[in-house]
Design a protein around this motif. Sequence first.
Motif, PDB file in Angstrom:
ATOM      1  N   GLU A   1       0.848  -1.191   0.000  1.00 24.37           N
ATOM      2  CA  GLU A   1       0.000   0.000   0.000  1.00 24.37           C
ATOM      3  C   GLU A   1       0.883   1.239   0.000  1.00 24.37           C
ATOM      4  OE1 GLU A   1      -3.539  -0.604   3.094  1.00 24.37           O
ATOM      5  OE2 GLU A   1      -1.700  -1.638   3.619  1.00 24.37           O
ATOM      6  N   ALA A   2       0.278   2.380  -0.360  1.00 23.20           N
ATOM      7  CA  ALA A   2       1.005   3.648  -0.229  1.00 23.20           C
ATOM      8  C   ALA A   2       1.317   3.882   1.254  1.00 23.20           C
ATOM      9  CB  ALA A   2       0.158   4.789  -0.783  1.00 23.20           C
ATOM     10  N   GLY A   3       2.353   4.650   1.511  1.00 21.93           N
ATOM     11  CA  GLY A   3       2.709   4.952   2.900  1.00 21.93           C
ATOM     12  C   GLY A   3       3.279   3.760   3.639  1.00 21.93           C
ATOM     13  N   HIS A   4       3.908   2.874   2.914  1.00 20.44           N
ATOM     14  CA  HIS A   4       4.397   1.611   3.508  1.00 20.44           C
ATOM     15  C   HIS A   4       5.440   1.874   4.608  1.00 20.44           C
ATOM     16  CE1 HIS A   4       5.337  -2.580   3.790  1.00 20.44           C
ATOM     17  NE2 HIS A   4       6.554  -2.444   3.299  1.00 20.44           N
ATOM     18  N   ALA A   5       6.309   2.847   4.410  1.00 15.24           N
ATOM     19  CA  ALA A   5       7.327   3.125   5.439  1.00 15.24           C
ATOM     20  C   ALA A   5       6.675   3.789   6.654  1.00 15.24           C
ATOM     21  CB  ALA A   5       8.430   4.020   4.872  1.00 15.24           C
ATOM     22  N   VAL A   6       5.785   4.745   6.421  1.00 20.68           N
ATOM     23  CA  VAL A   6       5.111   5.422   7.539  1.00 20.68           C
ATOM     24  C   VAL A   6       4.354   4.396   8.386  1.00 20.68           C
ATOM     25  CG1 VAL A   6       3.371   7.158   8.174  1.00 20.68           C
ATOM     26  CG2 VAL A   6       4.928   7.597   6.258  1.00 20.68           C
ATOM     27  N   ARG A   7       3.797   3.386   7.721  1.00 18.98           N
ATOM     28  CA  ARG A   7       3.056   2.350   8.465  1.00 18.98           C
ATOM     29  C   ARG A   7       3.937   1.662   9.506  1.00 18.98           C
ATOM     30  NH1 ARG A   7       0.456   0.922   4.487  1.00 18.98           N
ATOM     31  NH2 ARG A   7      -1.427   2.040   5.044  1.00 18.98           N
ATOM     32  N   GLN A   8       5.229   1.573   9.240  1.00 17.85           N
ATOM     33  CA  GLN A   8       6.138   0.898  10.188  1.00 17.85           C
ATOM     34  C   GLN A   8       6.322   1.717  11.464  1.00 17.85           C
ATOM     35  OE1 GLN A   8       6.727  -2.095   8.784  1.00 17.85           O
ATOM     36  NE2 GLN A   8       5.753  -1.132   6.987  1.00 17.85           N
ATOM     37  N   TRP A   9       6.093   3.044  11.359  1.00 23.10           N
ATOM     38  CA  TRP A   9       6.226   3.862  12.587  1.00 23.10           C
ATOM     39  C   TRP A   9       4.919   4.584  12.906  1.00 23.10           C
ATOM     40  CZ3 TRP A   9       6.020   9.128  11.327  1.00 23.10           C
ATOM     41  CH2 TRP A   9       6.432   9.495  10.060  1.00 23.10           C
ATOM     42  N   GLN A  10       3.810   3.898  12.682  1.00 22.52           N
ATOM     43  CA  GLN A  10       2.507   4.555  12.856  1.00 22.52           C
ATOM     44  C   GLN A  10       2.197   4.922  14.303  1.00 22.52           C
ATOM     45  OE1 GLN A  10      -0.915   1.966  12.020  1.00 22.52           O
ATOM     46  NE2 GLN A  10       0.556   0.427  11.419  1.00 22.52           N
ATOM     47  N   HIS A  11       2.887   4.289  15.262  1.00 21.67           N
ATOM     48  CA  HIS A  11       2.625   4.611  16.671  1.00 21.67           C
ATOM     49  C   HIS A  11       3.276   5.930  17.087  1.00 21.67           C
ATOM     50  CE1 HIS A  11       6.556   2.716  16.448  1.00 21.67           C
ATOM     51  NE2 HIS A  11       6.855   3.269  17.605  1.00 21.67           N
ATOM     52  N   VAL A  12       4.152   6.463  16.248  1.00 21.45           N
ATOM     53  CA  VAL A  12       4.937   7.637  16.651  1.00 21.45           C
ATOM     54  C   VAL A  12       4.130   8.921  16.465  1.00 21.45           C
ATOM     55  CG1 VAL A  12       7.021   8.986  16.164  1.00 21.45           C
ATOM     56  CG2 VAL A  12       7.076   6.482  16.012  1.00 21.45           C
ATOM     57  N   GLN A  13       4.217   9.787  17.475  1.00 28.24           N
ATOM     58  CA  GLN A  13       3.591  11.114  17.398  1.00 28.24           C
ATOM     59  C   GLN A  13       4.510  12.024  16.579  1.00 28.24           C
ATOM     60  OE1 GLN A  13       0.909  12.715  19.855  1.00 28.24           O
ATOM     61  NE2 GLN A  13       1.033  14.011  18.024  1.00 28.24           N
ATOM     62  N   LEU A  14       3.987  12.627  15.534  1.00 30.12           N
ATOM     63  CA  LEU A  14       4.815  13.547  14.760  1.00 30.12           C
ATOM     64  C   LEU A  14       5.101  14.804  15.572  1.00 30.12           C
ATOM     65  CD1 LEU A  14       3.676  11.698  12.403  1.00 30.12           C
ATOM     66  CD2 LEU A  14       4.079  13.675  10.947  1.00 30.12           C
ATOM     67  N   PHE A  15       6.227  15.442  15.298  1.00 30.62           N
ATOM     68  CA  PHE A  15       6.510  16.700  15.984  1.00 30.62           C
ATOM     69  C   PHE A  15       6.163  17.894  15.109  1.00 30.62           C
ATOM     70  CE2 PHE A  15      10.182  16.826  13.406  1.00 30.62           C
ATOM     71  CZ  PHE A  15      10.829  15.601  13.516  1.00 30.62           C
ATOM     72  N   SER A  16       5.735  17.648  13.892  1.00 28.60           N
ATOM     73  CA  SER A  16       5.264  18.757  13.059  1.00 28.60           C
ATOM     74  C   SER A  16       3.742  18.691  12.982  1.00 28.60           C
ATOM     75  CB  SER A  16       5.885  18.687  11.667  1.00 28.60           C
ATOM     76  OG  SER A  16       5.655  17.431  11.088  1.00 28.60           O
ATOM     77  N   PRO A  17       3.063  19.829  13.173  1.00 29.51           N
ATOM     78  CA  PRO A  17       1.601  19.813  13.111  1.00 29.51           C
ATOM     79  C   PRO A  17       1.117  19.673  11.668  1.00 29.51           C
ATOM     80  CG  PRO A  17       2.405  22.045  13.469  1.00 29.51           C
ATOM     81  CD  PRO A  17       3.603  21.147  13.488  1.00 29.51           C
ATOM     82  N   TRP A  18      -0.186  19.418  11.527  1.00 28.91           N
ATOM     83  CA  TRP A  18      -0.771  19.163  10.205  1.00 28.91           C
ATOM     84  C   TRP A  18      -0.412  20.226   9.177  1.00 28.91           C
ATOM     85  CZ3 TRP A  18      -2.333  14.930   8.084  1.00 28.91           C
ATOM     86  CH2 TRP A  18      -2.903  13.924   8.837  1.00 28.91           C
ATOM     87  N   GLU A  19      -0.350  21.478   9.603  1.00 30.90           N
ATOM     88  CA  GLU A  19      -0.118  22.547   8.613  1.00 30.90           C
ATOM     89  C   GLU A  19       1.179  22.324   7.840  1.00 30.90           C
ATOM     90  OE1 GLU A  19       0.868  26.494  10.123  1.00 30.90           O
ATOM     91  OE2 GLU A  19       1.128  25.645  12.122  1.00 30.90           O
ATOM     92  N   TYR A  20       2.128  21.579   8.424  1.00 32.29           N
ATOM     93  CA  TYR A  20       3.396  21.316   7.750  1.00 32.29           C
ATOM     94  C   TYR A  20       3.437  19.952   7.065  1.00 32.29           C
ATOM     95  CZ  TYR A  20       5.160  25.261  10.506  1.00 32.29           C
ATOM     96  OH  TYR A  20       5.355  26.480  11.059  1.00 32.29           O
ATOM     97  N   ASN A  21       2.390  19.174   7.217  1.00 32.73           N
ATOM     98  CA  ASN A  21       2.466  17.781   6.749  1.00 32.73           C
ATOM     99  C   ASN A  21       1.677  17.512   5.469  1.00 32.73           C
ATOM    100  OD1 ASN A  21       3.916  17.357   9.094  1.00 32.73           O
ATOM    101  ND2 ASN A  21       2.117  16.717  10.265  1.00 32.73           N
ATOM    102  N   VAL A  22       0.947  18.522   5.006  1.00 36.68           N
ATOM    103  CA  VAL A  22       0.104  18.329   3.832  1.00 36.68           C
ATOM    104  C   VAL A  22       0.670  19.156   2.673  1.00 36.68           C
ATOM    105  CG1 VAL A  22      -2.211  18.701   2.882  1.00 36.68           C
ATOM    106  CG2 VAL A  22      -1.949  17.876   5.230  1.00 36.68           C
ATOM    107  N   ASP A  23       0.909  18.496   1.573  1.00 43.63           N
ATOM    108  CA  ASP A  23       1.400  19.206   0.387  1.00 43.63           C
ATOM    109  C   ASP A  23       0.248  19.973  -0.276  1.00 43.63           C
ATOM    110  OD1 ASP A  23       3.305  19.664  -1.918  1.00 43.63           O
ATOM    111  OD2 ASP A  23       1.668  18.590  -2.921  1.00 43.63           O
ATOM    112  N   LYS A  24       0.565  21.135  -0.821  1.00 39.36           N
ATOM    113  CA  LYS A  24      -0.504  21.994  -1.364  1.00 39.36           C
ATOM    114  C   LYS A  24      -1.156  21.397  -2.613  1.00 39.36           C
ATOM    115  CE  LYS A  24       0.967  26.446   0.485  1.00 39.36           C
ATOM    116  NZ  LYS A  24       2.349  26.270   0.926  1.00 39.36           N
ATOM    117  N   ALA A  25      -0.356  20.838  -3.512  1.00 39.24           N
ATOM    118  CA  ALA A  25      -0.953  20.236  -4.720  1.00 39.24           C
ATOM    119  C   ALA A  25      -1.784  19.011  -4.337  1.00 39.24           C
ATOM    120  CB  ALA A  25       0.131  19.847  -5.719  1.00 39.24           C
ATOM    121  N   ALA A  26      -1.324  18.270  -3.327  1.00 38.07           N
ATOM    122  CA  ALA A  26      -2.086  17.106  -2.863  1.00 38.07           C
ATOM    123  C   ALA A  26      -3.422  17.566  -2.275  1.00 38.07           C
ATOM    124  CB  ALA A  26      -1.277  16.338  -1.825  1.00 38.07           C
TER     125      ALA A  26
END
Length: 455
Positions: A38-63
Amino acid sequence: MHDNKTVAIIGAGPVGLAAAAHVLERGMSPIVLEAGPEAGHAVRQWQHVQLFSPWEYNVDKAAARLLAPTGWNSPEPQSYPTGGELLDRYLNPLATRTRLRETIRTSSRVTAISRVGFDKAKTKGREHAPFEIRYQNGKGPEVLRADAVIDASGSWFSPNPAGGNGLPAIGERERAHGIAYGMADVRGAGRARYAGKTVAVLGAGHSAVGTLIDLVQLADEVPGTQPIWLLRGLDPAKAFGGGANDKLAARGELGSTFAALVAAGKIRIEAGFGVTHLSESEGRLNISAGACCGARSVVADELVVSTGFRPDLSFLSELRLRLDPAIEAPVALAPLIDPNEHSCGTVRPHGARELAHDEPGFYLAGMKSYGRAPTFLMMTGYEQVRSIVADIAGDKEAAARVELVLPETGVCTLGGVESGAASGCCGGPATEEPSACCAADQTARKAGSAGCGCS
Ligand SMILES: Cc1cc2nc3c(=O)[nH]c(=O)nc-3n(C[C@H](O)[C@H](O)[C@H](O)COP(=O)(O)OP(=O)(O)OC[C@H]3O[C@@H](n4cnc5c(N)ncnc54)[C@H](O)[C@@H]3O)c2cc1C
């Protein structure tokens, strides 16, 4: 400017998917090859981790523009997702509910890239030859041709080994059953494995710090759990970060929380511990630091190796890369992120120009573009691919434009000398003082050196 170019993108992580969104937006054809199911295969391996960047920095504008017509609810910009939420609320909808769906080939692992009819040595006409990308998808070897390639395959699956010299410690491979790499989920999926055990964590970055904090919490819940922090350096305080001066508050808090636990004696510390040997006695791991036979030794049940990552360059050997020999990042980018020189985490915005190689049409982007440097942020990757895709489309003006201001860490070393939060470094209150990192950065850049990217 272009006649419907095909752009192959390796990896459907946050940066690969953003690249595909930009390619679509510019009327070109992306094909995303993803090794995982599936997409996001690497992120899935660390899904329990709390990101230190808030949503405003995690979403690409074209996406986000692709997602908008699907009824997507954009998450609260100031809140912090876990890796799992990043998948559920952003990466999964992007990969499955937008036009990107038709462009992603999952379970497709890229194994080699070259140019049609051109080996590495042949030059004349090279830039006009399409790329030939070989990949495995379970049905057998497949070949894809493309006009440009963006390698956004990350580095999660090639972690650094425990050995202080960059090689696996002697005995490391044989003890694989007692070792985890990256960020073990010690309180969740791995709870039964770690609860009540003596667990050594090697490393001094965010992953090591996060795992040690989780182990202290596990120790509160399950008596007998003992965290041991093994660090190669001599100064534990270097792992504490910029605290309140960090513009990413959660990243600063991670360091402050950790510093408090260390001060309270909740974590046994072994500093200056360069692992050389791993052996086993009576079912336990013997972790040794020393040239021979273990000059110093720590006994533990489990070892978590959080010593960072390195790029997998094996499938790029037929391409003309220009990589820094130490950092393994593109040569123009490496001085901006070299951890020997500075630790800002605040690289100057950069794009196609800095990421170019002697192989027109080929780019490294995302986590992989940082090579062995540890400070990559998703938003840096989004800006990289915006610029790269503009370059591929022939829009040189947009490719050269800088559209990103990165949050500063509050800690900065310049030429190996640290100027900490107290001196108002990197976003601290005293940026106007000549001793502050940002001022020093400007002076360095005026003198023609790379500076630390703080300003
Ligand atoms: C624990 C952790 C926490 C982090 N927290 C943050 C944070 O809070 N904020 C932030 O900005 N950044 C954070 N990062 C850093 C970085 O932003 C993330 O690692 C991010 O996922 C990088 O995105 P990427 O698309 O470059 O690579 P990845 O997410 O690693 O995606 C690469 C993809 O390529 C695929 N792939 C690999 N090899 C091949 C191949 N040969 N062929 C085909 N596909 C392949 C992989 O399966 C994967 O899906 C964190 C990183 C880690 C490890």
